[in-house]
Every structure is written in C-alpha cells, then in structure tokens.
Enzyme design. Structure first.
Site, PDB file in Angstrom:
ATOM      1  CG  HIS A  83      10.697  -0.488   1.204  1.00  0.00           C
ATOM      2  ND1 HIS A  83       9.776   0.074   2.048  1.00  0.00           N
ATOM      3  CD2 HIS A  83      10.604   0.216   0.044  1.00  0.00           C
ATOM      4  CE1 HIS A  83       9.159   1.088   1.442  1.00  0.00           C
ATOM      5  NE2 HIS A  83       9.637   1.182   0.226  1.00  0.00           N
ATOM      6  CE  LYS A 114       6.675  11.447  -1.960  1.00  0.00           C
ATOM      7  NZ  LYS A 114       7.287  10.131  -2.168  1.00  0.00           N
ATOM      8  NE  ARG A 168       5.684  -0.600  -5.746  1.00  0.00           N
ATOM      9  CZ  ARG A 168       5.448   0.467  -4.989  1.00  0.00           C
ATOM     10  NH1 ARG A 168       4.845   0.318  -3.835  1.00  0.00           N
ATOM     11  NH2 ARG A 168       5.804   1.660  -5.393  1.00  0.00           N
ATOM     12  CB  SER A 204       5.002   3.206   2.298  1.00  0.00           C
ATOM     13  OG  SER A 204       6.271   2.598   2.210  1.00  0.00           O
TER      14      SER A 204
HETATM   15  P1  ADP Z   1       9.602   6.850  -3.122  1.00  0.00           P
HETATM   16  O1  ADP Z   1       8.839   7.960  -2.448  1.00  0.00           O
HETATM   17  O2  ADP Z   1      10.984   7.238  -3.532  1.00  0.00           O
HETATM   18  O3  ADP Z   1       8.849   6.137  -4.214  1.00  0.00           O
HETATM   19  P2  ADP Z   1       9.230   4.449  -1.527  1.00  0.00           P
HETATM   20  O4  ADP Z   1       9.706   4.199  -0.144  1.00  0.00           O
HETATM   21  O5  ADP Z   1       7.748   4.423  -1.748  1.00  0.00           O
HETATM   22  O6  ADP Z   1       9.868   5.834  -1.929  1.00  0.00           O
HETATM   23  O7  ADP Z   1       9.881   3.412  -2.528  1.00  0.00           O
HETATM   24  C1  ADP Z   1      11.270   3.329  -2.693  1.00  0.00           C
HETATM   25  C2  ADP Z   1      11.571   2.362  -3.825  1.00  0.00           C
HETATM   26  O8  ADP Z   1      11.156   1.059  -3.443  1.00  0.00           O
HETATM   27  C3  ADP Z   1      10.845   2.671  -5.131  1.00  0.00           C
HETATM   28  O9  ADP Z   1      11.704   2.324  -6.209  1.00  0.00           O
HETATM   29  C4  ADP Z   1       9.650   1.734  -5.108  1.00  0.00           C
HETATM   30  O10 ADP Z   1       9.211   1.417  -6.407  1.00  0.00           O
HETATM   31  C5  ADP Z   1      10.277   0.541  -4.415  1.00  0.00           C
HETATM   32  N1  ADP Z   1       9.274  -0.277  -3.724  1.00  0.00           N
HETATM   33  C6  ADP Z   1       8.316   0.136  -2.869  1.00  0.00           C
HETATM   34  N2  ADP Z   1       7.567  -0.895  -2.435  1.00  0.00           N
HETATM   35  C7  ADP Z   1       8.068  -2.000  -3.048  1.00  0.00           C
HETATM   36  C8  ADP Z   1       7.705  -3.402  -3.051  1.00  0.00           C
HETATM   37  N3  ADP Z   1       6.664  -3.858  -2.379  1.00  0.00           N
HETATM   38  N4  ADP Z   1       8.460  -4.236  -3.784  1.00  0.00           N
HETATM   39  C9  ADP Z   1       9.500  -3.774  -4.527  1.00  0.00           C
HETATM   40  N5  ADP Z   1       9.879  -2.477  -4.587  1.00  0.00           N
HETATM   41  C10 ADP Z   1       9.175  -1.598  -3.859  1.00  0.00           C
END
Ligand code: ADP
Length: 162
Positions: A17, A41, A91, A129
């Site tokens: 992130h 969630k 990703r 996450s």
């Molecule tokens: P959501 O529940 O909206 O998917 P996340 O916090 O899991 O929330 O992810 C938010 C955004 O960040 C999403 O677009 C996800 O694809 C992106 N993301 C999550 N982890 C990574 C990572 N390691 N590298 C790049 N983008 C990421």
C-alpha cells in the site's frame, strides 16, 4: 487542482500500500487515503486504529496526503470531495477481474472520474493484508512486509492468542 483518492480496507496497511501511496502522490496535487467502512467485512483493526496506522506511516503532516474514513458509495464521496482520480493497485491476474468490474461500475455511475491502476512492485506483488495477518497470527516474520508501527500493532494484537 487534481485530487486523487486511494480507497481500500487497509486492514492492515502494508508496504505494498505504501508503495502505491508514494507513486499516486506524484500523479495528483492532493491525495486522500480513504478507509472504506464495510459492514460485510470483519476487520482485525478498528477504523480508528487504521486511521492512526496510515497517519503515522505516511508522515501526513504538512504534506499533500490526508487520511479519512467513509461510508457509502465511493463515487458519491469522490463527488463531494472534488476527486477526479481513483487509484487502485494491481498485483496479479486475480486482482484484475475484480478491479476491472469495480472500475467499470464506477465509470458508469460517475463518467467524469477516472480509475488509475498502478502495478504492484515485484517485491510486494505477493503481499496482501490477509496474508500478512495470517502469517503474523502464527508468529511468522513480516518485518519486511509492513511498516514497523503496523508490525508492533500486529504483534500486540496476536500476543494474547498464542
Ligand atoms: P480492498 O478491500 O478495497 O481490496 P485493500 O486494502 O486490500 O482493500 O487494497 C486496497 C488497494 O490496494 C487495492 O486496489 C489492492 O489491489 C491494492 N493493493 C493491496 N496490496 C497491494 C500490494 N502489495 N501492492 C500493490 N497494490 C496493493
């Protein structure tokens, strides 16, 4: 002024992130990191805890980055804030279908708002996450995958469960 938003659950914030945040900052004048309150969630960290994580790790003071939590439709929040760019991270192929569907729906609802996808850096492309939470819950080493403050919060959260 070009205002961008990076929405997500951030439960918890990872280095993946942070990488997206750093790059999105370069593309807009003001970046809003927005925690989506999703009642479907069951988060590990409260919205308040996640706001604190992001504020501490992104050195938001005096910078063009701010952190908020929001409920409801993302595009409504974007309109209210004058946001024209939605940033999302990609990703792998598995992200694509889900992200594409959301981007198309948002375009339908708000044609003036553009979704910008940033490809994950290879070193973080396997970091999510959920994975971080699972590894941390079994005592695995995640120090290189999350900011130090987040690592401490995870250790603290799981210390009573071992
Ligand atoms: P959501 O529940 O909206 O998917 P996340 O916090 O899991 O929330 O992810 C938010 C955004 O960040 C999403 O677009 C996800 O694809 C992106 N993301 C999550 N982890 C990574 C990572 N390691 N590298 C790049 N983008 C990421």
């Amino acid at each position: 002024m070009r205002i961008g938003i990076y929405p997500g659950s951030f439960d918890p914030l990872t280095n993946g992130h942070l990488d997206i945040i750093g790059r999105a900052k370069q593309i807009c004048d003001r970046l809003i990191i927005a925690i989506a309150k999703n009642s479907a969630k069951q988060p590990l960290f409260s919205v308040q805890e996640r706001l604190e994580m992001i504020s501490r790790c992104c050195h938001c003071e005096g910078s063009s980055v701010e952190t908020v939590a929001f409920e409801g439709l993302l595009v409504d929040f974007c309109r209210a804030q004058g946001v024209s760019l939605i940033f999302r991270g990609l990703r792998a192929i598995v992200d694509f279908e889900y992200e594409y569907a959301i981007a198309l729906m948002n375009k339908k609802l708000a044609p003036g708002i553009e979704t910008v996808f940033l490809m994950a850096q290879s070193e973080y492309s396997f970091v999510s996450s959920n994975m971080v939470k699972e590894v941390a819950s079994y005592g695995g080493d995640i120090t290189s995958l999350v900011p130090q403050f987040v690592n401490e919060m995870l250790q603290h959260r799981f210390s009573g469960r071992k």
